[in-house]
Design a protein around this motif. Structure first.
Motif, PDB file in Angstrom:
ATOM      1  N   SER A 288       0.829  -1.207   0.000  1.00  0.00           N
ATOM      2  CA  SER A 288       0.000   0.000   0.000  1.00  0.00           C
ATOM      3  C   SER A 288       0.862   1.254   0.000  1.00  0.00           C
ATOM      4  O   SER A 288       0.612   2.204  -0.746  1.00  0.00           O
ATOM      5  N   PHE A 289       1.907   1.253   0.830  1.00  0.00           N
ATOM      6  CA  PHE A 289       2.777   2.424   0.916  1.00  0.00           C
ATOM      7  C   PHE A 289       3.524   2.643  -0.395  1.00  0.00           C
ATOM      8  O   PHE A 289       3.709   3.784  -0.843  1.00  0.00           O
ATOM      9  N   ALA A 290       3.968   1.542  -1.038  1.00  0.00           N
ATOM     10  CA  ALA A 290       4.699   1.660  -2.295  1.00  0.00           C
ATOM     11  C   ALA A 290       3.813   2.262  -3.388  1.00  0.00           C
ATOM     12  O   ALA A 290       4.246   3.133  -4.156  1.00  0.00           O
ATOM     13  N   VAL A 291       2.569   1.806  -3.465  1.00  0.00           N
ATOM     14  CA  VAL A 291       1.650   2.322  -4.489  1.00  0.00           C
ATOM     15  C   VAL A 291       1.393   3.812  -4.278  1.00  0.00           C
ATOM     16  O   VAL A 291       1.475   4.613  -5.221  1.00  0.00           O
ATOM     17  N   THR A 292       1.081   4.191  -3.039  1.00  0.00           N
ATOM     18  CA  THR A 292       0.837   5.616  -2.770  1.00  0.00           C
ATOM     19  C   THR A 292       2.099   6.437  -2.991  1.00  0.00           C
ATOM     20  O   THR A 292       2.029   7.589  -3.421  1.00  0.00           O
ATOM     21  N   GLY A 293       3.274   5.846  -2.689  1.00  0.00           N
ATOM     22  CA  GLY A 293       4.527   6.566  -2.912  1.00  0.00           C
ATOM     23  C   GLY A 293       4.785   6.824  -4.390  1.00  0.00           C
ATOM     24  O   GLY A 293       5.212   7.914  -4.778  1.00  0.00           O
ATOM     25  N   ILE A 294       4.526   5.813  -5.232  1.00  0.00           N
ATOM     26  CA  ILE A 294       4.725   5.979  -6.677  1.00  0.00           C
ATOM     27  C   ILE A 294       3.760   7.022  -7.240  1.00  0.00           C
ATOM     28  O   ILE A 294       4.141   7.888  -8.029  1.00  0.00           O
ATOM     29  N   VAL A 295       2.511   6.946  -6.807  1.00  0.00           N
ATOM     30  CA  VAL A 295       1.516   7.912  -7.286  1.00  0.00           C
ATOM     31  C   VAL A 295       1.895   9.328  -6.873  1.00  0.00           C
ATOM     32  O   VAL A 295       1.825  10.278  -7.667  1.00  0.00           O
ATOM     33  N   SER A 296       2.332   9.501  -5.623  1.00  0.00           N
ATOM     34  CA  SER A 296       2.687  10.845  -5.154  1.00  0.00           C
ATOM     35  C   SER A 296       3.944  11.357  -5.850  1.00  0.00           C
ATOM     36  O   SER A 296       4.074  12.557  -6.104  1.00  0.00           O
ATOM     37  N   ALA A 297       4.903  10.450  -6.182  1.00  0.00           N
ATOM     38  CA  ALA A 297       6.102  10.881  -6.896  1.00  0.00           C
ATOM     39  C   ALA A 297       5.757  11.372  -8.309  1.00  0.00           C
ATOM     40  O   ALA A 297       6.291  12.373  -8.787  1.00  0.00           O
ATOM     41  N   ILE A 298       4.855  10.642  -8.983  1.00  0.00           N
ATOM     42  CA  ILE A 298       4.414  11.085 -10.314  1.00  0.00           C
ATOM     43  C   ILE A 298       3.676  12.416 -10.215  1.00  0.00           C
ATOM     44  O   ILE A 298       3.891  13.328 -11.023  1.00  0.00           O
ATOM     45  N   LEU A 299       2.809  12.524  -9.219  1.00  0.00           N
ATOM     46  CA  LEU A 299       2.085  13.779  -9.001  1.00  0.00           C
ATOM     47  C   LEU A 299       3.046  14.923  -8.729  1.00  0.00           C
ATOM     48  O   LEU A 299       2.874  16.035  -9.249  1.00  0.00           O
ATOM     49  N   TYR A 300       4.089  14.628  -7.934  1.00  0.00           N
ATOM     50  CA  TYR A 300       5.091  15.655  -7.640  1.00  0.00           C
ATOM     51  C   TYR A 300       5.747  16.167  -8.923  1.00  0.00           C
ATOM     52  O   TYR A 300       5.890  17.379  -9.137  1.00  0.00           O
TER      53      TYR A 300
END
Length: 403
Positions: A288-300
């Motif tokens: 779960s943390f990895a998925v949210t981390g990837i999404v937030s990095a792309i958003l960043y």
């Protein structure tokens, strides 16, 4: 009518036959022929003057090229409770690993040969472990009540390093590198099997693994005076420590830092207590943390690129981190750690650390590096910090379920 003397129970005799816990105090030395005799004589005199537990001093010479080993042998011959051993490899961690692994004592400890830490803190250090409340005890120069005298450079480096541990890994101890520690022998041995470093990072790695596995680390404020005749190379040690932190963060995030440690099961003291049901630790937190981390990095990255054409790198980085960080934090609060409140203070501290380090990364680039290089530098730093952030939140959530 019965008299008062007849109704009172007879006095009980105190049983003094119980064996107290034994302590093995290790002194790792490398080319310390000058400092070693004064250290051992002072420590042996202090321990012999009423120290309440059975004790032994173990000198570990790990690779000295001067007269340290002959001096150690001579001291072992002079004092009945002084033991000496020699290793062919260097590194404080290697010395402690070898001595603690083979020690016959219930409690293993160590202190630096320069005796920078006041010996008045030794019994409080050992007592918290001997009493069974804590598995590890450490001296701290940074907690309230500690008194120190050291150079400005070492003060700044020490505080910065320990701040990185607190805000990056979420640890509760305040001073990872003070050369004054004690531990239960049966607990520290399985932890050492996971510790990879054999040098100065050994202390930090051991403490990170201890807290990660829910062990109690007790702190004792100490009096500490810097000895300028030190073998520590500040810059090299700092670089090695940063490499070690990245390695430990990766190991924790991959689930390889769990250790089977013998601890008594948590049970109520009162025989008639009505206790709450334990909460289970979720097994899908990292995914779960990895998925949210990837999404937030792309958003960043999507936020950073258009705003960079308008603002400076520092301002753009701040705005992108705020927007992406809100999404990341809220997503993890709801889906990874399942907590709706009480995380915002920790998230704010982690955000400040993220902003400072990512801004430093982008400002360190040469002029004309280009937008893609800027985003890559910041994204790489952001991903590393996100990995460390997961270990901090995971350790915190795990400890809450254990306590």
């Amino acid at each position: 009518m019965k008299t008062r003397a007849a109704t009172e129970p007879s006095p009980r005799v105190l049983d003094t036959t119980a064996r107290p816990a034994s302590v093995d105090i290790v002194i790792p030395v490398l080319n310390e022929e000058r400092a070693l005799p004064g250290c051992v004589r002072t420590l042996a005199r202090f321990l012999g003057d009423g120290f309440p537990l059975p004790w032994r001093i173990t000198i570990v010479d790990n690779g000295s090229t001067d007269a340290t080993w002959p001096v150690a042998n001579e001291l072992a011959g002079q004092f009945e409770r002084v033991h000496a051993r020699r290793l062919d490899i260097r590194g404080r961690g290697a010395a402690l690993r070898a001595a603690w692994q083979d020690s016959p004592a219930d409690i293993v400890a160590y202190m630096d040969v320069d005796l920078s830490t006041g010996l008045g803190a030794l019994f409080p250090l050992v007592a918290s472990v001997a009493g069974g409340h804590s598995e590890i005890a450490i001296g701290t120069r940074l907690a309230r009540g500690a008194r120190t005298r050291r150079s400005l450079r070492r003060e700044v480096v020490s505080r910065a390093y320990n701040a990185l541990l607190r805000y990056g890994f979420g640890v509760r101890f305040s001073d990872a590198q003070c050369g004054f520690k004690a531990a239960r022998a049966d607990v520290v041995r399985p932890l050492m099997a996971k510790v990879e470093d054999d040098s100065w990072f050994f202390d930090t790695e051991l403490l990170l693994l201890a807290e990660h596995n829910g062990l109690r680390v007790h702190e004792v404020p100490v009096d500490w005076i810097e000895d300028t005749d030190s073998r520590v190379k500040i810059v090299r040690t700092a670089v090695d420590d940063l490499k070690g932190l990245a390695r430990v963060a990766w190991s924790m995030s991959m689930g390889r830092a769990r250790v089977e440690v013998a601890r008594p099961e948590l049970r109520p003291t009162h025989p008639d207590a009505v206790v709450a049901r334990p909460r289970a630790v979720t097994m899908a937190k990292f995914t779960s943390f990895a998925v949210t981390g990837i999404v937030s990095a792309i958003l960043y990255a999507l936020i950073y690129l258009p705003l960079r054409d308008v603002w400076s790198p520092a301002v753009t980085n701040f705005a992108a981190l705020v927007l992406a960080g809100v999404v990341h934090t809220e997503a993890n609060r709801r889906w990874t750690f399942h907590r709706r409140t009480a995380v915002h203070v920790r998230a704010a501290a982690l955000f400040l650390a993220h902003y400072a380090l990512t801004t430093m990364a982008v400002l360190a680039l040469p002029r004309g590096a280009g937008r893609l290089t800027e985003v890559s530098a910041v994204a790489g730093t952001y991903c590393l910090l996100t990995l460390i952030r997961f270990t901090a939140l995971d350790r915190w959530a795990f400890s809450r379920t254990r306590n």
